[in-house]
Design a protein around this motif. Structure first.
Motif, short mmCIF file in Angstrom:
data_model
loop_
_atom_site.label_atom_id
_atom_site.label_comp_id
_atom_site.label_asym_id
_atom_site.label_seq_id
_atom_site.Cartn_x
_atom_site.Cartn_y
_atom_site.Cartn_z
N PHE A 163 4.26 4.17 -16.48
CA PHE A 163 3.25 3.44 -15.71
C PHE A 163 2.34 4.39 -14.95
N SER A 164 2.89 5.42 -14.33
CA SER A 164 2.05 6.33 -13.54
C SER A 164 1.05 7.06 -14.42
N THR A 165 1.44 7.45 -15.64
CA THR A 165 0.50 8.11 -16.54
C THR A 165 -0.63 7.16 -16.92
N LEU A 166 -0.28 5.94 -17.29
CA LEU A 166 -1.30 4.97 -17.66
C LEU A 166 -2.22 4.65 -16.48
N PHE A 167 -1.63 4.46 -15.32
CA PHE A 167 -2.41 4.09 -14.14
C PHE A 167 -3.44 5.17 -13.81
N TYR A 168 -3.00 6.42 -13.76
CA TYR A 168 -3.91 7.49 -13.36
C TYR A 168 -4.79 7.99 -14.50
N THR A 169 -4.57 7.47 -15.70
CA THR A 169 -5.52 7.70 -16.78
C THR A 169 -6.73 6.80 -16.62
N PHE A 170 -6.51 5.57 -16.16
CA PHE A 170 -7.58 4.57 -16.12
C PHE A 170 -8.09 4.24 -14.73
N VAL A 171 -7.57 4.89 -13.71
CA VAL A 171 -8.08 4.76 -12.35
C VAL A 171 -8.65 6.11 -11.94
N ALA A 172 -9.88 6.12 -11.49
CA ALA A 172 -10.56 7.37 -11.16
C ALA A 172 -9.86 8.06 -9.99
N GLU A 173 -9.14 9.10 -10.29
CA GLU A 173 -8.42 9.90 -9.29
C GLU A 173 -8.15 11.28 -9.88
N SER A 174 -7.60 12.17 -9.07
CA SER A 174 -7.43 13.56 -9.50
C SER A 174 -6.13 13.80 -10.27
N TYR A 175 -5.23 12.83 -10.31
CA TYR A 175 -3.85 13.12 -10.70
C TYR A 175 -3.66 13.41 -12.18
N ILE A 176 -4.41 12.75 -13.05
CA ILE A 176 -4.23 13.04 -14.47
C ILE A 176 -4.75 14.44 -14.79
N LEU A 177 -5.76 14.90 -14.06
CA LEU A 177 -6.25 16.27 -14.23
C LEU A 177 -5.19 17.26 -13.75
N SER A 178 -4.55 16.94 -12.63
CA SER A 178 -3.47 17.80 -12.13
C SER A 178 -2.34 17.89 -13.13
N ALA A 179 -1.98 16.75 -13.72
CA ALA A 179 -0.89 16.74 -14.70
C ALA A 179 -1.22 17.64 -15.89
N LEU A 180 -2.44 17.54 -16.38
CA LEU A 180 -2.86 18.39 -17.50
C LEU A 180 -2.73 19.86 -17.14
N LEU A 181 -3.22 20.25 -15.98
CA LEU A 181 -3.19 21.66 -15.58
C LEU A 181 -1.77 22.15 -15.35
N ILE A 182 -0.91 21.31 -14.79
CA ILE A 182 0.49 21.69 -14.57
C ILE A 182 1.20 21.89 -15.91
N ILE A 183 1.00 20.96 -16.84
CA ILE A 183 1.63 21.08 -18.16
C ILE A 183 1.12 22.32 -18.89
N MET A 184 -0.18 22.58 -18.81
CA MET A 184 -0.73 23.78 -19.45
C MET A 184 -0.17 25.04 -18.80
N THR A 185 0.08 24.99 -17.50
CA THR A 185 0.67 26.15 -16.82
C THR A 185 2.09 26.39 -17.32
N PHE A 186 2.87 25.34 -17.49
CA PHE A 186 4.20 25.49 -18.09
C PHE A 186 4.09 26.21 -19.44
N TYR A 187 3.12 25.82 -20.24
CA TYR A 187 2.99 26.36 -21.60
C TYR A 187 2.53 27.82 -21.59
N TYR A 188 1.43 28.11 -20.91
CA TYR A 188 0.85 29.45 -20.99
C TYR A 188 1.62 30.47 -20.14
N SER A 189 2.23 30.02 -19.05
CA SER A 189 3.03 30.93 -18.26
C SER A 189 4.26 31.38 -19.03
#
Length: 408
Positions: A144-170
């Motif tokens: 639910f939180s992923t769906l909610f912050y995908t379709f509600v204008a807020e910063s959190y889905i962008l934060s999730a993307l950057l955190i996941i990418m940091t896990f990968y590239y780090s």
């Protein structure tokens, strides 16, 4: 034969992400038929304390925001200004509704991309099979939180993307990309600089290289922020604003109430639509807002408790495996910050995507291992299929209530 299997596996992955994009597109079109995106007369905190109205009109504006909010999202303010300026250049002056929809379209791309990176972490770095990787991706993408912050204008889905990418590239020890991700992660949400640093420190590799990455990333963030139009305002306000934010948004619940709220915030509302109140988390906008209560029906409570049990089991079982250190450290930080220190605990659903990626990475490790661990892997995977089924079915009444609310 091996080549055919590889092509089939690639086709399955492409089909999965294409299907996810179609699901997101359908949700987007359904929301377009409601008044939700028309924020001309709407107010912040109408849904679970999200500041989507200010976000879509203050941050994403042709006028650069200089309010105290910039200390929390310094580079996001600049991105919002650039995004809206480009939008104005291409489309001219458009309605609030269309403007909000363009922001959500961008967030949909970020959400799908975050799931693509998650799948690659699971399959390439954690060694899961394709079925197990796509299962975990489904749990994350349909939470639910992923769906909610995908379709509600807020910063959190962008934060999730950057955190996941940091896990990968780090984990890949790619210093240039990791440094850039550090600048962007802190720039989107300043406190997430700590999460970025935690991932860098606990992802392994040479210690000198890790600390060098931290130093360069921190210096690069300060330099990039300083040369932006809001640089001076940010550095002038960041210390006093941070202190005031800590005072204003820290709660003081008793032990039992804290434990109950932490359980439902960290392990309930991340995936499920739990019980709600018709007011903001602070008691405002009675009858014209929704907020989560620390309660849910018995089926959601059981699945959430079993998810927590699987997290604990996996941590104990994999405690000597280095791959678990980074996501575990991120989850512990969030538990201390929002649970023990109670920063934003009353509206803790806001921060779901700061720790959900870490949770799904930890849980995924319950399906790794050899030999004697086969039965444990089978049981874990069976439960996770049940958990996904729960996401798909138990949230339906909540989605119906939410649709009714936003269609008024």
């Amino acid at each position: 034969m091996a080549e055919r299997g590889t092509r089939r596996a690639l086709g399955a992955r492409i089909g999965f992400f294409a299907g996810l994009a179609v699901i997101y597109a359908v949700i987007f079109l359904l929301l377009w038929d409601t008044p939700f995106y028309d924020v001309g007369n709407a107010h912040n905190d109408r849904l679970f304390s999200a500041d989507d109205v200010y976000y879509s009109t203050g941050f994403f504006s042709t006028q650069m925001d200089t309010s105290p909010r910039i200390i929390k999202h310094p580079l996001l303010v600049v991105f919002g200004w650039l995004f809206t300026s480009l939008e104005r250049l291409v489309f001219g002056v458009i309605s609030y509704r269309s403007h909000y929809a363009l922001i959500v379209a961008m967030q949909m791309c970020a959400s799908v991309l975050s799931t693509i990176y998650l799948e690659r972490i699971l399959r390439v770095q954690y060694g899961l099979g394709q079925r197990q990787s796509l299962l975990i991706c489904s749990i994350y993408a349909l939470a639910f939180s992923t769906l909610f912050y995908t379709f509600v204008a807020e910063s959190y889905i962008l934060s999730a993307l950057l955190i996941i990418m940091t896990f990968y590239y780090s984990r890949r020890q790619n210093m240039p990309v990791t440094v850039i991700l550090g600048v962007l992660t802190a720039g989107v949400t300043i406190t997430n600089a700590i999460i970025w640093a935690i991932v860098v420190v606990f992802s392994g590799g040479n210690w000198k290289r890790r600390f060098l990455t931290l130093a360069i990333g921190g210096a690069a963030f300060c330099l990039v922020t300083l040369i932006t139009p809001i640089g001076r305002d940010f550095f002038a306000q960041v210390i006093s604003g941070g202190i005031n934010s800590g005072k204003n948004y820290s709660d003081h619940f008793g032990l039992i109430e804290t434990v109950k709220r932490v359980f439902f915030i960290f392990f309930g509302s991340t995936a499920f639509y739990i019980d709600t109140a018709m007011e903001s988390p602070f008691g405002d906008f009675k009858g014209d807002a929704l907020s989560f209560l620390p309660s849910a029906n018995i089926f959601i409570v059981v699945l959430s408790a079993l998810w927590l049990a699987l997290l604990i089991f996996t941590v104990v079982r994999c405690r000597r495996e280095k791959m678990i250190y980074a996501p575990l450290a991120v989850l512990i930080f969030n538990l201390i910050f929002h649970g023990v220190m109670q920063y934003g605990l009353k509206e803790g659903f806001l921060y779901s995507l700061h720790h959900l990626p870490a949770q799904v990475l930890i849980v995924s490790m319950s399906m790794t291992g050899d030999g004697a661990a086969k039965r444990e892997r089978t049981v874990s995977e069976g439960f996770l299929w049940c958990y996904l089924l729960g996401e798909l079915t138990l949230n339906i009444p909540g989605y119906m209530s939410l649709a009714e609310f936003i269609s008024r």
